[in-house]
Design a protein around this motif. Sequence first.
Motif, PDB file in Angstrom:
ATOM      1  N   THR A 193       9.673 -12.841   2.499  1.00 51.62           N
ATOM      2  CA  THR A 193       9.296 -11.032   2.687  1.00 51.62           C
ATOM      3  C   THR A 193      10.536 -10.319   2.700  1.00 51.62           C
ATOM      4  O   THR A 193      10.973 -10.351   2.007  1.00 51.62           O
ATOM      5  CB  THR A 193       8.935 -10.977   4.585  1.00 51.62           C
ATOM      6  OG1 THR A 193      10.160 -11.365   5.009  1.00 51.62           O
ATOM      7  CG2 THR A 193       7.908 -11.759   4.819  1.00 51.62           C
ATOM      8  N   ARG A 236       6.973  -6.137   3.730  1.00 47.97           N
ATOM      9  CA  ARG A 236       6.257  -5.972   2.882  1.00 47.97           C
ATOM     10  C   ARG A 236       6.272  -7.709   2.472  1.00 47.97           C
ATOM     11  O   ARG A 236       7.112  -8.171   2.891  1.00 47.97           O
ATOM     12  CB  ARG A 236       6.010  -5.525   1.476  1.00 47.97           C
ATOM     13  CG  ARG A 236       6.650  -3.601   1.869  1.00 47.97           C
ATOM     14  CD  ARG A 236       6.875  -3.150   0.670  1.00 47.97           C
ATOM     15  NE  ARG A 236       6.848  -1.382   0.703  1.00 47.97           N
ATOM     16  CZ  ARG A 236       7.566  -0.423  -0.948  1.00 47.97           C
ATOM     17  NH1 ARG A 236       7.777  -1.387  -1.414  1.00 47.97           N
ATOM     18  NH2 ARG A 236       7.613   0.000  -0.036  1.00 47.97           N
ATOM     19  N   THR A 237       4.738  -7.464   2.434  1.00 52.39           N
ATOM     20  CA  THR A 237       4.417  -9.185   1.596  1.00 52.39           C
ATOM     21  C   THR A 237       5.159  -8.802   0.125  1.00 52.39           C
ATOM     22  O   THR A 237       5.561 -10.113  -0.499  1.00 52.39           O
ATOM     23  CB  THR A 237       3.335  -9.766   1.388  1.00 52.39           C
ATOM     24  OG1 THR A 237       2.960  -8.598   0.792  1.00 52.39           O
ATOM     25  CG2 THR A 237       2.670  -9.798   2.540  1.00 52.39           C
ATOM     26  N   THR A 238       5.142  -8.072  -0.156  1.00 53.81           N
ATOM     27  CA  THR A 238       6.171  -8.013  -1.579  1.00 53.81           C
ATOM     28  C   THR A 238       6.543  -7.087  -2.176  1.00 53.81           C
ATOM     29  O   THR A 238       6.780  -5.762  -1.139  1.00 53.81           O
ATOM     30  CB  THR A 238       4.019  -7.475  -2.745  1.00 53.81           C
ATOM     31  OG1 THR A 238       3.953  -6.548  -2.752  1.00 53.81           O
ATOM     32  CG2 THR A 238       3.656  -8.876  -2.820  1.00 53.81           C
ATOM     33  N   ASP A 240       5.849  -4.135  -3.392  1.00 53.59           N
ATOM     34  CA  ASP A 240       5.302  -3.060  -4.307  1.00 53.59           C
ATOM     35  C   ASP A 240       4.956  -2.190  -3.379  1.00 53.59           C
ATOM     36  O   ASP A 240       4.743  -2.680  -1.804  1.00 53.59           O
ATOM     37  CB  ASP A 240       4.344  -3.208  -4.647  1.00 53.59           C
ATOM     38  CG  ASP A 240       4.750  -4.013  -6.488  1.00 53.59           C
ATOM     39  OD1 ASP A 240       6.358  -3.812  -6.813  1.00 53.59           O
ATOM     40  OD2 ASP A 240       4.544  -5.305  -6.160  1.00 53.59           O
ATOM     41  N   SER A 243       1.619  -3.587  -0.459  1.00 54.38           N
ATOM     42  CA  SER A 243       1.835  -4.425   0.888  1.00 54.38           C
ATOM     43  C   SER A 243       1.972  -4.308   2.130  1.00 54.38           C
ATOM     44  O   SER A 243       2.740  -6.324   2.005  1.00 54.38           O
ATOM     45  CB  SER A 243       2.587  -5.542  -0.212  1.00 54.38           C
ATOM     46  OG  SER A 243       3.066  -5.448  -0.601  1.00 54.38           O
ATOM     47  N   ASP A 244       2.381  -2.863   2.801  1.00 54.16           N
ATOM     48  CA  ASP A 244       2.890  -3.312   3.777  1.00 54.16           C
ATOM     49  C   ASP A 244       1.934  -3.931   5.139  1.00 54.16           C
ATOM     50  O   ASP A 244       1.641  -4.068   5.034  1.00 54.16           O
ATOM     51  CB  ASP A 244       3.099  -1.844   4.380  1.00 54.16           C
ATOM     52  CG  ASP A 244       1.535  -1.254   4.145  1.00 54.16           C
ATOM     53  OD1 ASP A 244       1.452  -0.323   3.057  1.00 54.16           O
ATOM     54  OD2 ASP A 244       0.916  -0.797   5.416  1.00 54.16           O
TER      55      ASP A 244
END
Length: 258
Positions: A193, A236-238, A240, A243-244
């Motif tokens: 993550t 986030r998952t990314t 960027d 993607s929170d």
Amino acid sequence: MAFMCATGKHRRPGKLKRSTVQAAGVAALATTGVIGTLAAPALAAENSVESTVEQTGLNPVIAIGDSIADKIDAQADAQKQAAEEAARKKAAAEAARKKAAAKAKAEREAKERAARAAERKRLNTFVAPIANSYVSTGYKASSSLWSSGSHTGIDFHAASGTSVHAVGSGTVVEAGWGGSYGNNIVIKMSDGTYTQYGHLSSIGVSVGQKVTPGQQIGLSGATGNVTGPHLHFEARTTPDYGSDIDPVAYLRSHGVNV
């Protein structure tokens, strides 16, 4: 057929010849008057030896007394026992050395395992990004202050210059100006993550740097789109924007009490 005895300087004289020589010697001594107390025993001894050899066919040997033989045997036994005792002591010492070495190795390996376990536990531990603080603005709070219409993270109350910590172990993938986030840091966590830290007054890490739980990565501030100093924190998952995930649930899932 008559057999002749071989002659030569290495052939022992026969008995007849020896007796003749002895008789001649005795006659000579008698003529000169030199037969005394020494001559008679000498002749007797010679005749005795000759008689013994002729009768038994064996040469006389020197016999060692039983007491001397016993002493030699006892000495040999003592030396053997001493050698065996020395060997036993050497074997015992070697066994003790190996046992001590094995014990030391086991203790050293146990300490190393404990140290590795402690390090794994430390690296898997999560902490709050601001110590002794609280959430001043919650996740998904609605306001026109945010371009998305809602809060994509949570805000921790913090005066400008407060130490900001990495919440867990990971690698810095962004460190610099982040637009409305001001000075920000994004870290890829060891679980895959990402976490973000915004509105910093200063940044203390660089891209590619590895961080550990609780390590100071910067200082809180009021850079970017803010109304006052605080720390904006996102999970986030990314790396960027958009993607929170819920940062409170994220921290709590890792044992952080927020």
